[in-house]
Design a protein around this motif. Sequence first.
Motif, PDB file in Angstrom:
ATOM      1  N   SER A   4      44.438 -38.036 -59.699  1.00 11.27           N
ATOM      2  CA  SER A   4      45.390 -37.289 -58.605  1.00 11.27           C
ATOM      3  C   SER A   4      45.494 -38.281 -57.468  1.00 11.27           C
ATOM      4  CB  SER A   4      44.198 -36.197 -58.276  1.00 11.27           C
ATOM      5  OG  SER A   4      44.445 -35.555 -56.958  1.00 11.27           O
ATOM      6  N   MET A   5      44.380 -38.981 -57.025  1.00 16.42           N
ATOM      7  CA  MET A   5      44.334 -40.083 -56.051  1.00 16.42           C
ATOM      8  C   MET A   5      45.610 -40.954 -55.984  1.00 16.42           C
ATOM      9  SD  MET A   5      42.306 -39.246 -53.755  1.00 16.42           S
ATOM     10  CE  MET A   5      42.082 -40.907 -52.646  1.00 16.42           C
ATOM     11  N   SER A   6      45.513 -41.597 -57.380  1.00 16.11           N
ATOM     12  CA  SER A   6      46.651 -42.441 -57.635  1.00 16.11           C
ATOM     13  C   SER A   6      48.006 -41.786 -57.525  1.00 16.11           C
ATOM     14  CB  SER A   6      46.802 -42.976 -58.875  1.00 16.11           C
ATOM     15  OG  SER A   6      47.636 -43.621 -59.231  1.00 16.11           O
ATOM     16  N   LYS A   7      48.281 -40.387 -57.719  1.00 15.15           N
ATOM     17  CA  LYS A   7      49.608 -39.813 -57.568  1.00 15.15           C
ATOM     18  C   LYS A   7      49.736 -39.619 -55.978  1.00 15.15           C
ATOM     19  CE  LYS A   7      52.041 -35.625 -58.845  1.00 15.15           C
ATOM     20  NZ  LYS A   7      51.953 -34.536 -59.593  1.00 15.15           N
ATOM     21  N   GLU A   8      48.606 -39.217 -55.386  1.00 11.26           N
ATOM     22  CA  GLU A   8      48.652 -38.925 -54.043  1.00 11.26           C
ATOM     23  C   GLU A   8      49.339 -40.408 -53.296  1.00 11.26           C
ATOM     24  OE1 GLU A   8      46.133 -37.709 -50.034  1.00 11.26           O
ATOM     25  OE2 GLU A   8      45.103 -37.765 -51.973  1.00 11.26           O
ATOM     26  N   ALA A   9      48.582 -41.456 -53.647  1.00 11.03           N
ATOM     27  CA  ALA A   9      48.933 -42.822 -52.955  1.00 11.03           C
ATOM     28  C   ALA A   9      50.280 -42.948 -53.336  1.00 11.03           C
ATOM     29  CB  ALA A   9      47.945 -43.864 -53.624  1.00 11.03           C
ATOM     30  N   LYS A  10      50.831 -42.827 -54.516  1.00  5.43           N
ATOM     31  CA  LYS A  10      52.293 -43.145 -54.669  1.00  5.43           C
ATOM     32  C   LYS A  10      53.171 -42.124 -53.818  1.00  5.43           C
ATOM     33  CE  LYS A  10      51.666 -44.623 -59.669  1.00  5.43           C
ATOM     34  NZ  LYS A  10      51.857 -44.305 -60.959  1.00  5.43           N
ATOM     35  N   THR A  11      52.763 -40.892 -53.759  1.00  4.42           N
ATOM     36  CA  THR A  11      53.503 -39.891 -52.910  1.00  4.42           C
ATOM     37  C   THR A  11      53.729 -40.496 -51.433  1.00  4.42           C
ATOM     38  OG1 THR A  11      52.973 -38.203 -54.213  1.00  4.42           O
ATOM     39  CG2 THR A  11      53.834 -37.831 -51.867  1.00  4.42           C
ATOM     40  N   LYS A  12      52.288 -40.941 -50.911  1.00  4.44           N
ATOM     41  CA  LYS A  12      52.308 -41.669 -49.533  1.00  4.44           C
ATOM     42  C   LYS A  12      53.160 -42.729 -49.451  1.00  4.44           C
ATOM     43  CE  LYS A  12      48.002 -39.524 -47.932  1.00  4.44           C
ATOM     44  NZ  LYS A  12      46.519 -39.807 -47.781  1.00  4.44           N
ATOM     45  N   LYS A 274      49.441 -50.316 -40.761  1.00  6.04           N
ATOM     46  CA  LYS A 274      48.227 -49.968 -41.567  1.00  6.04           C
ATOM     47  C   LYS A 274      48.368 -49.463 -43.063  1.00  6.04           C
ATOM     48  CE  LYS A 274      45.155 -49.791 -37.528  1.00  6.04           C
ATOM     49  NZ  LYS A 274      44.134 -48.975 -36.864  1.00  6.04           N
ATOM     50  N   LEU A 275      49.233 -48.536 -42.967  1.00  3.84           N
ATOM     51  CA  LEU A 275      49.885 -47.992 -44.282  1.00  3.84           C
ATOM     52  C   LEU A 275      50.462 -48.751 -45.257  1.00  3.84           C
ATOM     53  CD1 LEU A 275      51.342 -44.577 -43.311  1.00  3.84           C
ATOM     54  CD2 LEU A 275      49.227 -44.917 -44.550  1.00  3.84           C
ATOM     55  N   GLU A 276      51.182 -49.821 -44.629  1.00  2.00           N
ATOM     56  CA  GLU A 276      51.912 -50.825 -45.442  1.00  2.00           C
ATOM     57  C   GLU A 276      50.619 -51.644 -46.309  1.00  2.00           C
ATOM     58  OE1 GLU A 276      54.299 -53.685 -47.235  1.00  2.00           O
ATOM     59  OE2 GLU A 276      54.768 -51.530 -46.238  1.00  2.00           O
ATOM     60  N   ASP A 277      49.732 -52.059 -45.396  1.00  3.13           N
ATOM     61  CA  ASP A 277      48.536 -52.976 -46.032  1.00  3.13           C
ATOM     62  C   ASP A 277      47.887 -51.939 -47.078  1.00  3.13           C
ATOM     63  OD1 ASP A 277      49.076 -55.138 -44.392  1.00  3.13           O
ATOM     64  OD2 ASP A 277      47.720 -54.206 -42.799  1.00  3.13           O
ATOM     65  N   GLN A 278      47.735 -50.589 -46.823  1.00  5.58           N
ATOM     66  CA  GLN A 278      46.792 -49.943 -47.824  1.00  5.58           C
ATOM     67  C   GLN A 278      47.313 -49.561 -48.996  1.00  5.58           C
ATOM     68  OE1 GLN A 278      45.594 -46.162 -45.766  1.00  5.58           O
ATOM     69  NE2 GLN A 278      44.877 -45.476 -47.768  1.00  5.58           N
ATOM     70  N   TYR A 279      48.972 -49.623 -48.856  1.00 10.88           N
ATOM     71  CA  TYR A 279      49.462 -49.148 -50.226  1.00 10.88           C
ATOM     72  C   TYR A 279      50.355 -50.099 -50.815  1.00 10.88           C
ATOM     73  CZ  TYR A 279      47.846 -44.394 -48.928  1.00 10.88           C
ATOM     74  OH  TYR A 279      47.135 -43.554 -48.650  1.00 10.88           O
ATOM     75  N   LYS A 280      50.326 -51.370 -50.189  1.00 15.37           N
ATOM     76  CA  LYS A 280      50.971 -52.611 -50.733  1.00 15.37           C
ATOM     77  C   LYS A 280      50.745 -52.932 -52.251  1.00 15.37           C
ATOM     78  CE  LYS A 280      52.048 -55.738 -47.803  1.00 15.37           C
ATOM     79  NZ  LYS A 280      51.613 -56.638 -46.713  1.00 15.37           N
TER      80      LYS A 280
END
Length: 280
Positions: A4-12, A274-280
């Motif tokens: 679920s977290m992985s899917k949420e991260a991909k969506t973001k 910051k989001l770029e660093d988090q989800y890069k």
Amino acid sequence: MEKSMSKEAKTKDWLLRFVKGVFIGSGFILPGVSGGALAAIFGIYERIISFLAHITRNFKENVLFFIPVGLGGVTGVFLLSFVVSFLLGTYETIILWFFVGCIIGTVPALWQEAGKKGRSTREIIILAVSFVLGFLFLWKGSGLFSHVDQNFFTWVIAGGLIGLGMIVPGLSPSNFLVYMGMYKAMSDGIKDLNFSVIIPIGIGGIVTVLGLSKVMDYIFSKAYPQLFHFILGIVFASTVMIVPTNYSGFNLGSYAGCFVLCVLGILLGAWMSKLEDQYK
């Protein structure tokens, strides 16, 4: 839970790239704003150039990555073509302060990106020289243009300028289109889906981007720190150029609006970095 977290991260991540695309698309419409500079600011310029220079390399992965960026770019162009005349005519100063704020908010991330493969006195000198030359070019270059006729050929040239705005960070194609007397006609053509305007612009843009992307990719592979500090200088120069200077008729509320939107822009730019660093 992990899934679920992985899917949420991909969506973001997808939404983040879409929003970046909207902002980059705005660089093709808003005078003083460069789509290439915004792509560099948002950390995807190098990947765009590499993809365009080597279309078949990691094709599926790159296409999936750039789908939301492309959708956001198209959305930004079409939405802004409807509102840009009104906003820049009525609230130009306040809106431009928002864009200045967005760029300021991402400067720390851009500085870090420029120095990730090393930074020396040479790179600082390159940055300073590119800033001065970029500022002088953007300041004086507009005088080289005058009103031109609008036909298929000149719209192809306009598309080429827009393509250059993607390949050369800091170059704002809309500035030159304003000085050439083609800006309003371009906005109206996009808004009204006038394909006699859209098609030649598309041709000029695609030919320019594909033709120059290999050159930029080669330079990146040979001189990454030097090129990125050059880009950084151009970004700083283009930012200075869009700082508003016309405050006629302003009252205390207007100045407050400029300040608030600039702060909001800084917060948005920092958040996206910051989001770029988090989800890069």
